[in-house]
Write a protein that holds these residues in place. Structure first.
Motif, PDB file in Angstrom:
ATOM      1  N   ALA A  15       0.830  -1.214   0.000  1.00  0.00           N
ATOM      2  CA  ALA A  15       0.000   0.000   0.000  1.00  0.00           C
ATOM      3  C   ALA A  15       0.863   1.261   0.000  1.00  0.00           C
ATOM      4  CB  ALA A  15      -0.921   0.002   1.216  1.00  0.00           C
ATOM      5  N   ILE A  16       1.911   1.274   0.797  1.00  0.00           N
ATOM      6  CA  ILE A  16       2.807   2.432   0.847  1.00  0.00           C
ATOM      7  C   ILE A  16       3.550   2.588  -0.478  1.00  0.00           C
ATOM      8  CG2 ILE A  16       4.896   3.326   1.950  1.00  0.00           C
ATOM      9  CD1 ILE A  16       3.731   2.014   4.578  1.00  0.00           C
ATOM     10  N   GLY A  17       3.949   1.473  -1.061  1.00  0.00           N
ATOM     11  CA  GLY A  17       4.606   1.529  -2.370  1.00  0.00           C
ATOM     12  C   GLY A  17       3.695   2.092  -3.447  1.00  0.00           C
ATOM     13  N   MET A  18       2.449   1.642  -3.478  1.00  0.00           N
ATOM     14  CA  MET A  18       1.505   2.128  -4.482  1.00  0.00           C
ATOM     15  C   MET A  18       1.176   3.607  -4.268  1.00  0.00           C
ATOM     16  SD  MET A  18       1.078  -0.233  -6.605  1.00  0.00           S
ATOM     17  CE  MET A  18      -0.303   0.394  -7.532  1.00  0.00           C
ATOM     18  N   SER A  19       1.022   4.015  -3.011  1.00  0.00           N
ATOM     19  CA  SER A  19       0.732   5.437  -2.773  1.00  0.00           C
ATOM     20  C   SER A  19       1.945   6.299  -3.109  1.00  0.00           C
ATOM     21  CB  SER A  19       0.284   5.667  -1.326  1.00  0.00           C
ATOM     22  OG  SER A  19       1.336   5.458  -0.415  1.00  0.00           O
ATOM     23  N   SER A  20       3.138   5.773  -2.923  1.00  0.00           N
ATOM     24  CA  SER A  20       4.345   6.512  -3.306  1.00  0.00           C
ATOM     25  C   SER A  20       4.414   6.693  -4.816  1.00  0.00           C
ATOM     26  CB  SER A  20       5.595   5.780  -2.824  1.00  0.00           C
ATOM     27  OG  SER A  20       5.604   5.679  -1.429  1.00  0.00           O
ATOM     28  N   VAL A  21       4.056   5.649  -5.548  1.00  0.00           N
ATOM     29  CA  VAL A  21       4.023   5.737  -7.010  1.00  0.00           C
ATOM     30  C   VAL A  21       2.970   6.760  -7.441  1.00  0.00           C
ATOM     31  CG1 VAL A  21       3.425   4.469  -9.118  1.00  0.00           C
ATOM     32  CG2 VAL A  21       4.944   3.432  -7.425  1.00  0.00           C
ATOM     33  N   PHE A  22       1.796   6.704  -6.802  1.00  0.00           N
ATOM     34  CA  PHE A  22       0.747   7.669  -7.119  1.00  0.00           C
ATOM     35  C   PHE A  22       1.228   9.097  -6.848  1.00  0.00           C
ATOM     36  CE2 PHE A  22      -2.692  10.457  -5.832  1.00  0.00           C
ATOM     37  CZ  PHE A  22      -3.548  10.351  -6.909  1.00  0.00           C
ATOM     38  N   PHE A  23       1.865   9.315  -5.694  1.00  0.00           N
ATOM     39  CA  PHE A  23       2.345  10.646  -5.339  1.00  0.00           C
ATOM     40  C   PHE A  23       3.407  11.126  -6.321  1.00  0.00           C
ATOM     41  CE2 PHE A  23       4.904  13.590  -2.677  1.00  0.00           C
ATOM     42  CZ  PHE A  23       3.921  14.536  -2.455  1.00  0.00           C
ATOM     43  N   GLY A 140      -4.946   3.480   1.517  1.00  0.00           N
ATOM     44  CA  GLY A 140      -6.030   2.825   2.250  1.00  0.00           C
ATOM     45  C   GLY A 140      -6.758   1.794   1.407  1.00  0.00           C
ATOM     46  N   PHE A 141      -7.008   2.122   0.149  1.00  0.00           N
ATOM     47  CA  PHE A 141      -7.688   1.191  -0.748  1.00  0.00           C
ATOM     48  C   PHE A 141      -6.846  -0.068  -0.975  1.00  0.00           C
ATOM     49  CE2 PHE A 141      -8.291  -0.442  -5.074  1.00  0.00           C
ATOM     50  CZ  PHE A 141      -9.607  -0.860  -4.973  1.00  0.00           C
ATOM     51  N   VAL A 142      -5.568   0.108  -1.265  1.00  0.00           N
ATOM     52  CA  VAL A 142      -4.698  -1.043  -1.521  1.00  0.00           C
ATOM     53  C   VAL A 142      -4.572  -1.900  -0.266  1.00  0.00           C
ATOM     54  CG1 VAL A 142      -2.340  -1.740  -2.117  1.00  0.00           C
ATOM     55  CG2 VAL A 142      -3.469   0.072  -3.410  1.00  0.00           C
ATOM     56  N   TYR A 143      -4.443  -1.272   0.896  1.00  0.00           N
ATOM     57  CA  TYR A 143      -4.376  -2.040   2.140  1.00  0.00           C
ATOM     58  C   TYR A 143      -5.654  -2.836   2.340  1.00  0.00           C
ATOM     59  CZ  TYR A 143      -4.067  -3.472   6.925  1.00  0.00           C
ATOM     60  OH  TYR A 143      -4.063  -4.258   8.049  1.00  0.00           O
ATOM     61  N   TRP A 144      -6.803  -2.207   2.107  1.00  0.00           N
ATOM     62  CA  TRP A 144      -8.083  -2.891   2.283  1.00  0.00           C
ATOM     63  C   TRP A 144      -8.197  -4.084   1.349  1.00  0.00           C
ATOM     64  CZ3 TRP A 144     -12.171  -3.605  -1.129  1.00  0.00           C
ATOM     65  CH2 TRP A 144     -13.328  -4.155  -0.580  1.00  0.00           C
ATOM     66  N   VAL A 145      -7.772  -3.932   0.096  1.00  0.00           N
ATOM     67  CA  VAL A 145      -7.858  -5.027  -0.867  1.00  0.00           C
ATOM     68  C   VAL A 145      -7.042  -6.228  -0.389  1.00  0.00           C
ATOM     69  CG1 VAL A 145      -7.150  -5.739  -3.191  1.00  0.00           C
ATOM     70  CG2 VAL A 145      -8.395  -3.608  -2.873  1.00  0.00           C
ATOM     71  N   ILE A 146      -5.866  -5.963   0.169  1.00  0.00           N
ATOM     72  CA  ILE A 146      -4.986  -7.062   0.565  1.00  0.00           C
ATOM     73  C   ILE A 146      -5.347  -7.615   1.940  1.00  0.00           C
ATOM     74  CG2 ILE A 146      -2.586  -7.688   1.070  1.00  0.00           C
ATOM     75  CD1 ILE A 146      -1.773  -5.559  -1.017  1.00  0.00           C
ATOM     76  N   ALA A 147      -5.573  -6.762   2.919  1.00  0.00           N
ATOM     77  CA  ALA A 147      -5.750  -7.261   4.282  1.00  0.00           C
ATOM     78  C   ALA A 147      -6.953  -6.694   5.024  1.00  0.00           C
ATOM     79  CB  ALA A 147      -4.492  -6.964   5.098  1.00  0.00           C
ATOM     80  N   GLY A 148      -7.469  -5.573   4.613  1.00  0.00           N
ATOM     81  CA  GLY A 148      -8.512  -4.903   5.382  1.00  0.00           C
ATOM     82  C   GLY A 148      -9.860  -5.580   5.371  1.00  0.00           C
ATOM     83  N   ARG A 149     -10.153  -6.329   4.331  1.00  0.00           N
ATOM     84  CA  ARG A 149     -11.456  -6.998   4.261  1.00  0.00           C
ATOM     85  C   ARG A 149     -11.613  -8.047   5.352  1.00  0.00           C
ATOM     86  NH1 ARG A 149     -11.544  -9.024  -1.674  1.00  0.00           N
ATOM     87  NH2 ARG A 149      -9.369  -9.280  -1.148  1.00  0.00           N
ATOM     88  N   ASP A 150     -10.501  -8.561   5.847  1.00  0.00           N
ATOM     89  CA  ASP A 150     -10.523  -9.576   6.894  1.00  0.00           C
ATOM     90  C   ASP A 150      -9.931  -9.046   8.192  1.00  0.00           C
ATOM     91  OD1 ASP A 150     -11.480 -11.391   4.982  1.00  0.00           O
ATOM     92  OD2 ASP A 150      -9.450 -11.908   4.373  1.00  0.00           O
ATOM     93  N   ALA A 151     -10.074  -7.771   8.439  1.00  0.00           N
ATOM     94  CA  ALA A 151      -9.448  -7.146   9.612  1.00  0.00           C
ATOM     95  C   ALA A 151      -9.889  -7.832  10.892  1.00  0.00           C
ATOM     96  CB  ALA A 151      -9.809  -5.666   9.668  1.00  0.00           C
ATOM     97  N   GLY A 152      -8.934  -8.022  11.777  1.00  0.00           N
ATOM     98  CA  GLY A 152      -9.229  -8.644  13.062  1.00  0.00           C
ATOM     99  C   GLY A 152      -9.370 -10.142  12.971  1.00  0.00           C
ATOM    100  N   GLY A 153      -9.112 -10.727  11.832  1.00  0.00           N
ATOM    101  CA  GLY A 153      -9.265 -12.169  11.659  1.00  0.00           C
ATOM    102  C   GLY A 153     -10.648 -12.504  11.144  1.00  0.00           C
ATOM    103  N   ARG A 154     -10.793 -13.688  10.636  1.00  0.00           N
ATOM    104  CA  ARG A 154     -12.092 -14.118  10.103  1.00  0.00           C
ATOM    105  C   ARG A 154     -13.033 -14.493  11.241  1.00  0.00           C
ATOM    106  NH1 ARG A 154     -12.958 -14.443   4.790  1.00  0.00           N
ATOM    107  NH2 ARG A 154     -11.181 -14.758   3.474  1.00  0.00           N
ATOM    108  N   THR A 155     -14.296 -14.141  11.072  1.00  0.00           N
ATOM    109  CA  THR A 155     -15.307 -14.573  12.029  1.00  0.00           C
ATOM    110  C   THR A 155     -15.983 -15.807  11.466  1.00  0.00           C
ATOM    111  OG1 THR A 155     -16.930 -13.125  10.996  1.00  0.00           O
ATOM    112  CG2 THR A 155     -15.740 -12.241  12.885  1.00  0.00           C
TER     113      THR A 155
END
Length: 171
Positions: A15-23, A140-155
Motif C-alpha cells: 500500500a505504501i509503495g503504491m501510494s508513493s508511485v501515485f504521489f 487505504g484502498f490497496v491495504y483494504w484489498v490485501i488485508a482490510g477486508r478480513d481485519a481482526g481475523g475471520r469470524t
C-alpha cells in the motif's frame, strides 16, 4: 497471529509503495504539484551542493539531508497508513470506506497538523492537501484489498436458519 506477522506488514508495504508511485506521478502530472516539487527539489539540491562544497567534511551534511528527506517521506507516506491499519485491525474494521477515507483524511491533514494551522492561506494549499488526500486514499484502498477486508481475523459463518435444515433433523 500469522496475520499480524505476515499479512498486515506485507499489505502495508504494498500500500505504501503504491501510494508513493501515485504521489510521484501526481507530482509530475499535476501542474501545481510539478511546480511545487520542481522548485523545492531545485532549491534544495543547490542549497545542499553549496553546503557540501563549503564544508571540509560533507559526510554529516549529506547524512542529515538524507535523514530529513526520510523523515518527510515517513511522515507523509508511511505514518498515516500505518496508524489507520493498526487502528482498523484493533477495532476489526472491515469497511473500504474506513480505510480509504480515514487514510486520505489523515494524510491530507498531516501538513496542517504539523504546522498547527487552522485556516487556509491560499487555494494552492487546498490543492496540495487534495493530492495528499488522494495519495492516502490509494494507500487505504490497496491495504483494504490485501488485508482490510478480513481485519481482526475471520469470524465464523453464522449458523444456517432452522428452516433450511433437512426434515429428519427437525424432529
Amino acid at each position: 497471529m500469522i496475520r499480524w506477522l505476515l499479512l498486515v506488514p506485507f499489505a502495508l508495504l504494498i500500500a505504501i509503495g503504491m501510494s508513493s508511485v501515485f504521489f510521484f506521478i501526481a507530482s509530475m502530472v499535476d501542474p501545481l504539484m510539478a511546480t511545487l516539487t520542481g522548485e523545492t527539489l531545485f532549491v534544495g539540491f543547490w542549497n545542499l551542493v553549496d553546503a557540501v562544497f563549503s564544508s571540509d567534511d560533507p559526510g554529516p551534511i549529506v547524512a542529515e539531508a538524507m535523514l530529513t528527506v526520510g523523515r518527510i517521506m515517513f511522515t507523509l507516506l508511511v505514518l498515516p497508513p500505518l496508524v489507520i491499519a493498526v487502528t482498523g485491525e484493533a477495532l476489526k474494521m472491515r469497511s473500504l470506506f474506513w480505510y480509504a477515507l480515514a487514510t486520505g483524511v489523515l494524510t491530507a491533514a498531516v501538513p496542517w497538523i504539523l504546522r498547527g494551522a487552522a485556516r487556509v492561506a491560499n487555494p494552492a494549499e487546498l490543492h496540495v492537501s487534495a493530492i495528499l488526500g488522494l495519495t492516502g486514499a490509494v494507500a487505504g484502498f490497496v491495504y483494504w484489498v490485501i488485508a482490510g477486508r478480513d481485519a481482526g481475523g475471520r469470524t465464523p459463518p453464522p449458523p444456517p436458519p432452522a428452516s433450511s435444515l433437512p426434515s429428519a433433523e427437525k424432529e
